[in-house]
Structures are given as C-alpha cells and as structure tokens.
Design a protein around this motif. Sequence first.
Motif, PDB file in Angstrom:
ATOM      1  N   ARG A  32      -7.031   2.254  -8.871  1.00 32.07           N
ATOM      2  CA  ARG A  32      -6.192   1.976  -8.792  1.00 32.07           C
ATOM      3  C   ARG A  32      -5.995   0.256  -7.933  1.00 32.07           C
ATOM      4  O   ARG A  32      -6.587   0.242  -7.180  1.00 32.07           O
ATOM      5  CB  ARG A  32      -5.037   3.040  -7.471  1.00 32.07           C
ATOM      6  N   ALA A  33      -4.539  -0.608  -8.440  1.00 37.77           N
ATOM      7  CA  ALA A  33      -4.633  -1.850  -8.246  1.00 37.77           C
ATOM      8  C   ALA A  33      -3.529  -1.994  -8.107  1.00 37.77           C
ATOM      9  O   ALA A  33      -2.890  -2.001  -8.836  1.00 37.77           O
ATOM     10  CB  ALA A  33      -5.722  -2.604  -9.400  1.00 37.77           C
ATOM     11  N   LEU A  34      -3.372  -2.837  -7.418  1.00 41.67           N
ATOM     12  CA  LEU A  34      -2.105  -3.714  -7.418  1.00 41.67           C
ATOM     13  C   LEU A  34      -2.531  -5.348  -8.184  1.00 41.67           C
ATOM     14  O   LEU A  34      -3.312  -5.698  -8.374  1.00 41.67           O
ATOM     15  CB  LEU A  34      -1.399  -4.791  -5.845  1.00 41.67           C
ATOM     16  N   ALA A  35      -1.141  -5.870  -8.979  1.00 41.56           N
ATOM     17  CA  ALA A  35      -1.583  -7.327 -10.092  1.00 41.56           C
ATOM     18  C   ALA A  35      -0.295  -7.759  -9.557  1.00 41.56           C
ATOM     19  O   ALA A  35       1.409  -7.034 -10.120  1.00 41.56           O
ATOM     20  CB  ALA A  35      -1.705  -6.736 -11.684  1.00 41.56           C
ATOM     21  N   MET A  36      -0.540  -8.674  -9.157  1.00 41.96           N
ATOM     22  CA  MET A  36       0.877  -9.722  -8.503  1.00 41.96           C
ATOM     23  C   MET A  36       0.983 -10.707  -9.669  1.00 41.96           C
ATOM     24  O   MET A  36      -0.369 -11.983  -9.732  1.00 41.96           O
ATOM     25  CB  MET A  36       0.963 -10.053  -6.994  1.00 41.96           C
ATOM     26  N   ARG A  37       2.083 -10.885 -10.825  1.00 41.18           N
ATOM     27  CA  ARG A  37       2.219 -11.940 -11.375  1.00 41.18           C
ATOM     28  C   ARG A  37       2.615 -13.002 -11.588  1.00 41.18           C
ATOM     29  O   ARG A  37       3.826 -12.507 -11.386  1.00 41.18           O
ATOM     30  CB  ARG A  37       2.073 -11.049 -13.388  1.00 41.18           C
ATOM     31  N   TYR A  38       2.588 -14.336 -11.744  1.00 39.36           N
ATOM     32  CA  TYR A  38       3.378 -15.633 -11.582  1.00 39.36           C
ATOM     33  C   TYR A  38       3.855 -15.621 -12.862  1.00 39.36           C
ATOM     34  O   TYR A  38       2.461 -16.110 -13.382  1.00 39.36           O
ATOM     35  CB  TYR A  38       3.474 -16.649 -10.731  1.00 39.36           C
ATOM     36  N   VAL A  72      -8.005  -4.877  -6.023  1.00 36.94           N
ATOM     37  CA  VAL A  72      -8.347  -3.532  -5.633  1.00 36.94           C
ATOM     38  C   VAL A  72      -8.506  -2.136  -4.997  1.00 36.94           C
ATOM     39  O   VAL A  72      -8.891  -2.507  -3.768  1.00 36.94           O
ATOM     40  CB  VAL A  72      -9.905  -3.119  -6.669  1.00 36.94           C
ATOM     41  N   LEU A  73      -7.519  -1.600  -5.061  1.00 34.80           N
ATOM     42  CA  LEU A  73      -7.157  -0.817  -3.761  1.00 34.80           C
ATOM     43  C   LEU A  73      -7.830   0.927  -3.528  1.00 34.80           C
ATOM     44  O   LEU A  73      -8.543   1.200  -2.877  1.00 34.80           O
ATOM     45  CB  LEU A  73      -5.570   0.145  -4.197  1.00 34.80           C
ATOM     46  N   ALA A  74      -8.280   1.467  -5.222  1.00 32.87           N
ATOM     47  CA  ALA A  74      -9.395   2.775  -5.085  1.00 32.87           C
ATOM     48  C   ALA A  74     -10.267   2.505  -6.289  1.00 32.87           C
ATOM     49  O   ALA A  74      -9.968   1.379  -7.612  1.00 32.87           O
ATOM     50  CB  ALA A  74      -8.265   3.921  -5.071  1.00 32.87           C
ATOM     51  N   GLY A  75     -11.357   2.917  -5.964  1.00 36.10           N
ATOM     52  CA  GLY A  75     -12.171   2.624  -7.833  1.00 36.10           C
ATOM     53  C   GLY A  75     -12.464   1.120  -7.860  1.00 36.10           C
ATOM     54  O   GLY A  75     -12.962   0.880  -6.920  1.00 36.10           O
ATOM     55  N   SER A  76     -12.580   0.541  -8.531  1.00 32.74           N
ATOM     56  CA  SER A  76     -13.999  -0.447  -9.246  1.00 32.74           C
ATOM     57  C   SER A  76     -13.358  -0.752 -10.566  1.00 32.74           C
ATOM     58  O   SER A  76     -12.877   0.080 -11.147  1.00 32.74           O
ATOM     59  CB  SER A  76     -14.823  -0.141  -9.255  1.00 32.74           C
ATOM     60  N   LEU A  77     -12.926  -1.836 -10.690  1.00 38.45           N
ATOM     61  CA  LEU A  77     -12.510  -2.552 -11.280  1.00 38.45           C
ATOM     62  C   LEU A  77     -13.723  -3.693 -12.833  1.00 38.45           C
ATOM     63  O   LEU A  77     -13.688  -4.652 -11.768  1.00 38.45           O
ATOM     64  CB  LEU A  77     -11.222  -3.448 -11.467  1.00 38.45           C
ATOM     65  N   GLN A  78     -14.110  -3.980 -13.901  1.00 39.27           N
ATOM     66  CA  GLN A  78     -14.837  -4.636 -14.051  1.00 39.27           C
ATOM     67  C   GLN A  78     -13.608  -5.723 -15.030  1.00 39.27           C
ATOM     68  O   GLN A  78     -12.914  -5.206 -16.036  1.00 39.27           O
ATOM     69  CB  GLN A  78     -16.071  -4.256 -14.787  1.00 39.27           C
ATOM     70  N   ALA A 102     -14.794  -4.251  -6.295  1.00 37.26           N
ATOM     71  CA  ALA A 102     -14.808  -2.565  -5.496  1.00 37.26           C
ATOM     72  C   ALA A 102     -13.377  -3.167  -4.916  1.00 37.26           C
ATOM     73  O   ALA A 102     -12.388  -3.992  -4.997  1.00 37.26           O
ATOM     74  CB  ALA A 102     -16.232  -2.190  -4.609  1.00 37.26           C
ATOM     75  N   ALA A 103     -13.601  -1.314  -4.237  1.00 40.61           N
ATOM     76  CA  ALA A 103     -11.961  -1.384  -3.805  1.00 40.61           C
ATOM     77  C   ALA A 103     -11.879  -2.739  -2.357  1.00 40.61           C
ATOM     78  O   ALA A 103     -12.695  -2.895  -1.762  1.00 40.61           O
ATOM     79  CB  ALA A 103     -12.235  -0.138  -2.723  1.00 40.61           C
ATOM     80  N   ASP A 104     -10.850  -3.146  -2.423  1.00 40.87           N
ATOM     81  CA  ASP A 104     -10.004  -4.548  -1.110  1.00 40.87           C
ATOM     82  C   ASP A 104     -10.570  -6.020  -1.998  1.00 40.87           C
ATOM     83  O   ASP A 104     -10.823  -6.641  -1.374  1.00 40.87           O
ATOM     84  CB  ASP A 104     -10.959  -3.940   0.361  1.00 40.87           C
ATOM     85  N   ALA A 105     -12.004  -5.718  -2.956  1.00 37.14           N
ATOM     86  CA  ALA A 105     -11.728  -6.597  -3.402  1.00 37.14           C
ATOM     87  C   ALA A 105     -10.812  -7.181  -4.546  1.00 37.14           C
ATOM     88  O   ALA A 105      -9.937  -6.876  -4.823  1.00 37.14           O
ATOM     89  CB  ALA A 105     -13.210  -6.774  -4.630  1.00 37.14           C
ATOM     90  N   CYS A 106     -10.953  -8.766  -5.121  1.00 34.04           N
ATOM     91  CA  CYS A 106      -9.304  -9.322  -5.254  1.00 34.04           C
ATOM     92  C   CYS A 106     -10.199 -10.512  -6.004  1.00 34.04           C
ATOM     93  O   CYS A 106     -10.870 -10.857  -6.068  1.00 34.04           O
ATOM     94  CB  CYS A 106      -8.596  -9.316  -4.730  1.00 34.04           C
ATOM     95  N   ALA A 107      -9.279 -10.649  -7.298  1.00 36.67           N
ATOM     96  CA  ALA A 107      -9.215 -11.507  -8.450  1.00 36.67           C
ATOM     97  C   ALA A 107      -8.752 -12.211  -9.270  1.00 36.67           C
ATOM     98  O   ALA A 107      -6.819 -11.449  -9.008  1.00 36.67           O
ATOM     99  CB  ALA A 107     -10.442 -11.627  -9.572  1.00 36.67           C
ATOM    100  N   VAL A 108      -7.935 -13.387  -9.835  1.00 37.05           N
ATOM    101  CA  VAL A 108      -7.354 -13.688 -10.129  1.00 37.05           C
ATOM    102  C   VAL A 108      -7.706 -14.014 -11.993  1.00 37.05           C
ATOM    103  O   VAL A 108      -8.785 -14.476 -12.300  1.00 37.05           O
ATOM    104  CB  VAL A 108      -6.901 -15.554  -9.754  1.00 37.05           C
ATOM    105  N   ARG A 127       0.401  -1.119   0.488  1.00 36.02           N
ATOM    106  CA  ARG A 127       0.354  -0.191   0.366  1.00 36.02           C
ATOM    107  C   ARG A 127       0.372   0.932   0.343  1.00 36.02           C
ATOM    108  O   ARG A 127       0.729   2.390  -0.792  1.00 36.02           O
ATOM    109  CB  ARG A 127      -0.848   0.169   2.074  1.00 36.02           C
ATOM    110  N   ASP A 128       1.853   1.567   0.284  1.00 35.70           N
ATOM    111  CA  ASP A 128       3.291   2.069   0.342  1.00 35.70           C
ATOM    112  C   ASP A 128       3.824   2.694  -0.918  1.00 35.70           C
ATOM    113  O   ASP A 128       3.304   3.456  -1.306  1.00 35.70           O
ATOM    114  CB  ASP A 128       4.309   2.116   1.235  1.00 35.70           C
ATOM    115  N   PHE A 129       3.621   1.160  -1.536  1.00 39.00           N
ATOM    116  CA  PHE A 129       4.348   1.522  -3.023  1.00 39.00           C
ATOM    117  C   PHE A 129       3.889   1.639  -3.537  1.00 39.00           C
ATOM    118  O   PHE A 129       3.242   2.999  -4.222  1.00 39.00           O
ATOM    119  CB  PHE A 129       5.081   0.180  -3.220  1.00 39.00           C
ATOM    120  N   ALA A 130       2.451   1.706  -3.188  1.00 39.70           N
ATOM    121  CA  ALA A 130       1.196   2.181  -4.404  1.00 39.70           C
ATOM    122  C   ALA A 130       1.168   3.684  -4.440  1.00 39.70           C
ATOM    123  O   ALA A 130       0.722   4.251  -4.767  1.00 39.70           O
ATOM    124  CB  ALA A 130      -0.469   1.503  -4.002  1.00 39.70           C
ATOM    125  N   ALA A 131       0.832   4.410  -2.662  1.00 42.33           N
ATOM    126  CA  ALA A 131       0.719   5.409  -2.683  1.00 42.33           C
ATOM    127  C   ALA A 131       1.741   6.108  -2.674  1.00 42.33           C
ATOM    128  O   ALA A 131       1.573   7.895  -3.504  1.00 42.33           O
ATOM    129  CB  ALA A 131       0.722   5.774  -1.246  1.00 42.33           C
TER     130      ALA A 131
END
Length: 175
Positions: free
Chosen positions: A100-106, A65-71, A78-84, A12-16
Amino acid sequence: MASDVRSFIDLRDFAASAEVPAAGDYRTARTALPLADGPCSVDLLALDGGAGSDSGLPGDEFVIVLAGSLQLGEITLAADACAVIPRGVAFDWQAAPGTRALAMRYVIDTPAADRIVPIDEGAELTLQPAAGGTAGRADAVVPQPYRLSVERRGVHLRHLGFDALSPYRDALSPS
C-alpha cells in the motif's frame, strides 16, 4: 469532488479506511482521496504483488510506501520510504503482496527531474528563497538533494522531515 473539503487530512487514516480495487496496475489500482478540483491529487495505491511498466505519468508524483515494498525502476522502497516519479519518466514497477502506498500527484508541464528520485530522509534541510520572497521563510524549506521549485508545486505535506510547498502558498502567505 467532495462537498466538504477539509484543510487537514490524516492520510494514514484515509489509507486504512479506503476501499481499494480488487486488482489493477500502477495507474488503476487506486482509490482517490476526495479533494477540490485542481492540479493536485492524492491516491491510495493497492498493489498486491503486481508488476508492470508505465510509459510516464501526467505529473510529478510523490510516493510514500505504507506497507510492503515497491520497486520503481532500480529503486526499491520499503515501508515508510518515499520517492518522486517525475512527469513523463517511463518506469517498470514491481510490488510485494499487500503493498500500500500514498501517491500525491501534481500535474505540471515541466518535470522536476529527469529520473526517479528517492527521498533521502537523513538529508540536511536547507532554506531556499521562495519566488519573490526571502531566504529563511518557513514555506521555503526543501530537502537536499531533491530540490523542488518553489513555484506552486506539490501539496503541503510533512513526512519524515520532508516539506513540500503548497500550490496555494502565495494565497496564504503574507505579502
């Protein structure tokens, strides 16, 4: 690659504090977290009201998702929701302004699923034996219904009750 890679990073600090591109699509509106070279990456997505399609990512991607929403396809986060988003799965996306969202890829050859999987934060956690290990080990905890293979997939993270396994688990765990 960063010259000083830390073992724990406040995402979250990185995102900010990360500088984000002025515009872009799902693949380009990103700022990468400096990590050691390898199959895992972490990006901050800055999707300001954009929309588009992606023909499939090169690896499984865990999105928070950190802020806003992503379809993503038919799933709205919504914010704080996640998916793969599994490797190779084509999807349409649409973001609210300020998303804003964090995306962790492998990067992986075999995707973990055949469709986008929302993470059920209320799902009961179960223990699954690690490859070559025993049931009940702390490094084997994964949520239902989304079950990750315990074979070197994902980066270790703890978010709203979700634990993913570290690709370095075998090197760090006692034999």
